[in-house]
Design an enzyme around this catalytic site. Structure first.
Site, short mmCIF file in Angstrom:
data_model
loop_
_atom_site.label_atom_id
_atom_site.label_comp_id
_atom_site.label_asym_id
_atom_site.label_seq_id
_atom_site.Cartn_x
_atom_site.Cartn_y
_atom_site.Cartn_z
N LYS A 87 -39.91 72.55 -7.19
CA LYS A 87 -41.32 72.27 -7.48
C LYS A 87 -42.21 73.49 -7.15
O LYS A 87 -43.23 73.71 -7.79
CB LYS A 87 -41.79 71.06 -6.70
CG LYS A 87 -41.08 69.75 -7.07
CD LYS A 87 -41.50 69.22 -8.41
CE LYS A 87 -40.71 68.01 -8.85
NZ LYS A 87 -41.01 67.56 -10.20
N GLU A 109 -50.16 64.52 -8.68
CA GLU A 109 -49.43 63.26 -8.48
C GLU A 109 -48.06 63.64 -7.93
O GLU A 109 -47.58 64.76 -8.17
CB GLU A 109 -49.30 62.49 -9.79
CG GLU A 109 -48.12 62.88 -10.68
CD GLU A 109 -48.13 64.33 -11.16
OE1 GLU A 109 -49.21 64.92 -11.28
OE2 GLU A 109 -47.03 64.87 -11.41
N SER A 377 -31.56 70.91 -7.56
CA SER A 377 -33.03 71.01 -7.63
C SER A 377 -33.70 70.89 -6.26
O SER A 377 -34.81 71.36 -6.08
CB SER A 377 -33.58 69.96 -8.58
OG SER A 377 -33.14 68.66 -8.20
#
Ligand SMILES: Cc1ncc(COP(=O)(O)O)c(C=O)c1O
Length: 415
Positions: A87, A109, A377
């Site tokens: 992210k 969000e 990830s």
């Protein structure tokens, strides 16, 4: 993937209230300029390197490869980014864009909390005001991330409407953006939303695939045969896949099959044809919805995968058969997580463990001279409470009770 109009086949576009038009056009224009500006790109690479720790390694899993007996398994280690997930790549990019646009506040969000924490970190570093919307269920599942977001100075708003997960958080964030667009940037954390967000997030995440491509050529001396990534909104998958789209490399996306294939128990939108095209949350894509277009509840053991829609770019690449979509359920995911722990000494996020589950299923039927890369990830520290519960760890509950008792005593003595 570039698209002047923000459409990918029949998916994408920009379905926003008129009040957001000027703000959306500003993001569109700023991104178009920034992506070709050498000074912006130099700053972006500097922050990726010095703040997030890029490049992340490509790790050969020799034990697992020997254990499964087929293709050579490699992991792209996005878990080693600062904040523990991919992210960060996108948040640094959009954070620098916010500074360029002269805005003072960001909103976001978050599902698993990984995007929320990355946004709170970067907001603190860049001196931006920050509000994070999070489904109340996710707040409960991922409280340690919420705690740190608050310590970093972010305001965390638990969303109690609907299924109290990511889609509801997204609706609230859109409402906030509409009310405060003049000084606020909506820092979307995945390759979804109105144009240019799917393309912009993919652009910032593509550093994953660019590095993986170069690393394959040096470490394996060829391109990999197949790539695997889990698909929530689609950003880590597109990040790894995009630089390989024109190569003869197979691309496999993995969705969350949750507890069962009954509606409400999973988040399988593409791989089983359970979703259908609709327009919601600013864009057209495949959603899990009923005949009246009402978005349905979803479930996954991984909070970051229970999104009801999917990136329009992933929907298009699946429709055109460039991406093969598969799914893994909660149990298969936990088994894959255990195997990686035991064989390689790496703690994977439950989201990433979906991709591992499919890779571990298929690697044994591939040849020994074939190579696969799985996008790891994120790291699994955040999942300790869920995993301990799922593994039925006998000592975890007493530990929590003791901890709670001590915590209350300590609190009393401090007060
Ligand atoms: C570690 C991790 N992996 C994957 C995802 C799924 O998001 P995306 O599909 O955008 O990569 C999330 C979302 O929160 C996440 O935290």
């Amino acid at each position: 993937m570039k698209s002047e109009q923000g459409y990918y086949g029949q998916y994408g576009g920009s379905y926003i209230p008129e009040i957001l038009y000027a703000s959306q056009q500003q993001v569109l224009a700023s991104f178009a300029e920034a992506r070709d500006d050498p000074a912006f790109l130099a700053e972006l690479h500097k922050q990726w390197q010095q703040y997030s720790g890029r490049p992340t390694p490509l790790t050969h899993c020799e034990n697992l490869t020997n254990h499964l007996g087929g293709a050579q398994i490699y992991l792209k280690r996005e878990d080693l980014n600062h904040s523990g997930a991919h992210k960060m790549n996108n948040v640094i990019g959009q954070g620098l864009l916010v500074k360029r646009m002269g805005k003072k506040r960001v909103i976001a969000e978050t599902g698993a909390g990984q995007h929320g924490i990355a946004t709170a970190l970067v907001a603190a570093r860049l001196g931006l005001e920050c509000t994070i919307y999070m489904g109340a269920k996710d707040v409960a599942r991922q409280y340690p991330n919420v705690f740190w977001m608050k310590q970093l100075g972010a305001k965390v708003v638990p969303v109690t409407t609907g299924s109290q997960t990511l889609k509801d958080a997204l609706d609230e964030a859109l409402r906030d953006w509409s009310a405060n667009y003049e000084d606020t940037h909506y820092l979307i954390g995945t390759a979804c939303g109105c144009a240019p967000f799917p393309e912009m997030v993919t652009f910032f995440q593509s550093v994953i695939g660019q590095e993986a491509r170069e690393q394959s050529l040096t470490q394996i001396r060829k391109l990999p045969d197949r790539l695997y990534a889990c698909v929530g909104g689609g950003s880590n998958a597109l990040g790894l896949f995009t630089p390989f789209v024109d190569d003869e490399v197979e691309l496999v996306g993995v969705e969350a099959a949750g507890k069962s294939m009954a509606l409400g128990d999973h988040s399988v939108r593409l791989s089983h044809n359970l979703g259908s095209i609709g327009i919601a949350q600013g864009f057209a894509t495949i959603f899990l919805q009923d005949d009246n277009g009402q978005l349905q509840s979803t479930h996954s053991i991984a909070a970051g995968l229970d999104y009801v829609g999917v990136s329009p770019i992933v929907a298009h690449l699946t429709e055109t058969k460039r991406i093969r979509m598969e799914y893994a359920n909660d149990n298969e995911t936990l088994e894959a997580c255990t195997l990686l722990l035991k064989k390689e000494g790496i703690i994977p996020a439950l989201e990433s463990s979906h991709a591992l589950a499919m890779a571990f299923k298929e690697a044994p039927i591939m040849a020994k001279d074939q190579h696969i890369i799985v996008n790891l990830s994120g790291r699994g520290d955040k999942d300790i409470f869920n995993v301990a519960k799922a593994f039925n760890d006998a000592e975890f509950e007493p530990f929590l009770q003791d901890y709670l008792a001590d915590y209350s005593l300590d609190k009393e003595s401090v007060l």
